[in-house]
Design an enzyme around this catalytic site. Sequence first.
Site, PDB file in Angstrom:
ATOM      1  N   ASN A  10       1.309  14.151   4.647  1.00  0.00           N
ATOM      2  CA  ASN A  10       0.910  14.010   6.052  1.00  0.00           C
ATOM      3  C   ASN A  10       2.139  14.204   6.932  1.00  0.00           C
ATOM      4  OD1 ASN A  10      -0.086  13.278   8.531  1.00  0.00           O
ATOM      5  ND2 ASN A  10      -0.260  11.092   8.049  1.00  0.00           N
ATOM      6  N   LYS A  12       2.231  14.436  10.121  1.00  0.00           N
ATOM      7  CA  LYS A  12       2.045  13.812  11.446  1.00  0.00           C
ATOM      8  C   LYS A  12       2.482  14.800  12.545  1.00  0.00           C
ATOM      9  CE  LYS A  12       3.192   9.457   9.276  1.00  0.00           C
ATOM     10  NZ  LYS A  12       3.204   8.036   9.444  1.00  0.00           N
ATOM     11  N   HIS A 106      -6.833   7.757   9.616  1.00  0.00           N
ATOM     12  CA  HIS A 106      -5.448   7.279   9.497  1.00  0.00           C
ATOM     13  C   HIS A 106      -5.238   6.101  10.448  1.00  0.00           C
ATOM     14  CE1 HIS A 106      -1.089   7.109   9.511  1.00  0.00           C
ATOM     15  NE2 HIS A 106      -1.124   7.797   8.388  1.00  0.00           N
ATOM     16  N   GLU A 108      -2.873   5.273  12.260  1.00  0.00           N
ATOM     17  CA  GLU A 108      -2.301   5.593  13.576  1.00  0.00           C
ATOM     18  C   GLU A 108      -3.403   6.001  14.543  1.00  0.00           C
ATOM     19  OE1 GLU A 108       0.644   8.332  12.117  1.00  0.00           O
ATOM     20  OE2 GLU A 108       1.751   6.636  11.264  1.00  0.00           O
ATOM     21  N   GLU A 177      -3.884   2.711   2.433  1.00  0.00           N
ATOM     22  CA  GLU A 177      -2.587   2.694   3.104  1.00  0.00           C
ATOM     23  C   GLU A 177      -2.419   1.394   3.884  1.00  0.00           C
ATOM     24  OE1 GLU A 177      -0.958   6.870   3.805  1.00  0.00           O
ATOM     25  OE2 GLU A 177      -2.279   6.464   5.479  1.00  0.00           O
ATOM     26  N   GLY A 183       5.603   4.066   7.072  1.00  0.00           N
ATOM     27  CA  GLY A 183       6.784   4.417   7.854  1.00  0.00           C
ATOM     28  C   GLY A 183       7.789   3.289   7.993  1.00  0.00           C
ATOM     29  N   SER A 223       5.220   4.456   2.563  1.00  0.00           N
ATOM     30  CA  SER A 223       6.633   4.489   2.138  1.00  0.00           C
ATOM     31  C   SER A 223       6.840   4.915   0.691  1.00  0.00           C
ATOM     32  CB  SER A 223       7.304   3.130   2.407  1.00  0.00           C
ATOM     33  OG  SER A 223       7.319   2.870   3.793  1.00  0.00           O
TER      34      SER A 223
HETATM   35  C1  PEP Z   1       1.279   8.097   6.234  1.00  0.00           C
HETATM   36  O1  PEP Z   1       1.524   8.322   7.393  1.00  0.00           O
HETATM   37  O2  PEP Z   1       0.158   8.359   5.797  1.00  0.00           O
HETATM   38  C2  PEP Z   1       2.321   7.519   5.383  1.00  0.00           C
HETATM   39  C3  PEP Z   1       1.976   7.054   4.220  1.00  0.00           C
HETATM   40  O3  PEP Z   1       3.597   7.512   5.889  1.00  0.00           O
HETATM   41  P1  PEP Z   1       4.954   7.093   5.115  1.00  0.00           P
HETATM   42  O4  PEP Z   1       4.902   7.717   3.748  1.00  0.00           O
HETATM   43  O5  PEP Z   1       6.061   7.658   5.954  1.00  0.00           O
HETATM   44  O6  PEP Z   1       4.972   5.615   5.041  1.00  0.00           O
END
Ligand code: PEP
Length: 260
Positions: A10, A12, A106, A108, A177, A183, A223
Site C-alpha cells: 500500500n 498510500k 483502510h 485511514e 491491521e 506506520g 509496521s
Molecule cells: C498500511 O498502511 O496498510 C500499513 C500496514 O502501513 P505500515 O506498514 O507502514 O504500518
Amino acid sequence: MARQFFVGGNFKMSVFYPSTLEKGQNGTVQSIKEIIENLNNAKIDENVEVVISPPTIYLLLTREHLRSGLEVAAQNVFNKPNGAFTGEISVSQLKDSGITWALLGHSERRTILSESDDFVASKTKAALDGGLGVILCCGESLEQREAEKTIEVVTSQLKAVADAVGKDWSKIVIAYEPIWAIGTGKVASTEQAQEVHKAIREWLKKEVSDEAAEKTRIIYGGSVNEKNCGELAKQEDIDGFLVGGASLKPAFVDIINAKS
Ligand code: PEP
C-alpha cells in the site's frame, strides 16, 4: 488446504523511495517507475500472489510497466456503477484499465474520511460484483484493544460485509491491521496477530461457511518489515501481509519472499 501466500503493498499518497526522493515527499512518476523496476528485476517466489497499490494517478502507469504476474490494486473505488460523482472512480473504469484489485476499508479512510462499516461493505459488494478482488482491511484502535474490544470491533466490521455480499468470499482477502501498529513501527507480536487471525477464521466458519474459513486469506498489516516478517509468516493463520512504508523500499522483496 494450503492457502496461497499473499503480499500487498500500500503506497498510500506519500511515496518515499531512497534514490529519488527525500523523506516525506510524495511519489512522482520517476519514483513509481523506480519501485516497479526494482520489482520487475527481483527474484520473486512464484508461489506468492503480489498486488501493489499506488496512488490513483499512477495506476495506469503502474499497470503498463509492471511485469505480468504481479497485480495492481486501486486504493479506493466508488459503490455506484456510473453517474455524476465528481472525484470518484468506478469498478468498470478500473477493470478497463487492467486493475484487478481494490483496497477497501483502510483505517485511514475509516477514520480520516469517516467511512462507515456499511459504506465499506457497499463498496466491497460493488467491487466483487464487477469482478475485482478486494483487500478488505479491518482492525481496532489502541483504545479498543485496551478495552478488550478487538474481536468485537473486527467482527462487526466484517459482519457489515457479510450482510452485503453473502457467502461468497472467494475474491476477498482480509487484512487485519491494528490501527496502533500502522506506520508506528510498533508491530503486533506474533501471538497478538495469530490470536486475532484465528478469531477471524472462527468467525468466518460460524457466520459465513466452512469453505470461507478454510480458503480465505487473512493477512497481517502494521509496521511489517524485512526483519519481523519471518516469524509472523510462520503463524498458522497468517497468510501474508499488507505492507505500507516498507513496500516502498527494496526490502519489500524480502517480505514477499518471507516464506521461501
Ligand atoms: C498500511 O498502511 O496498510 C500499513 C500496514 O502501513 P505500515 O506498514 O507502514 O504500518
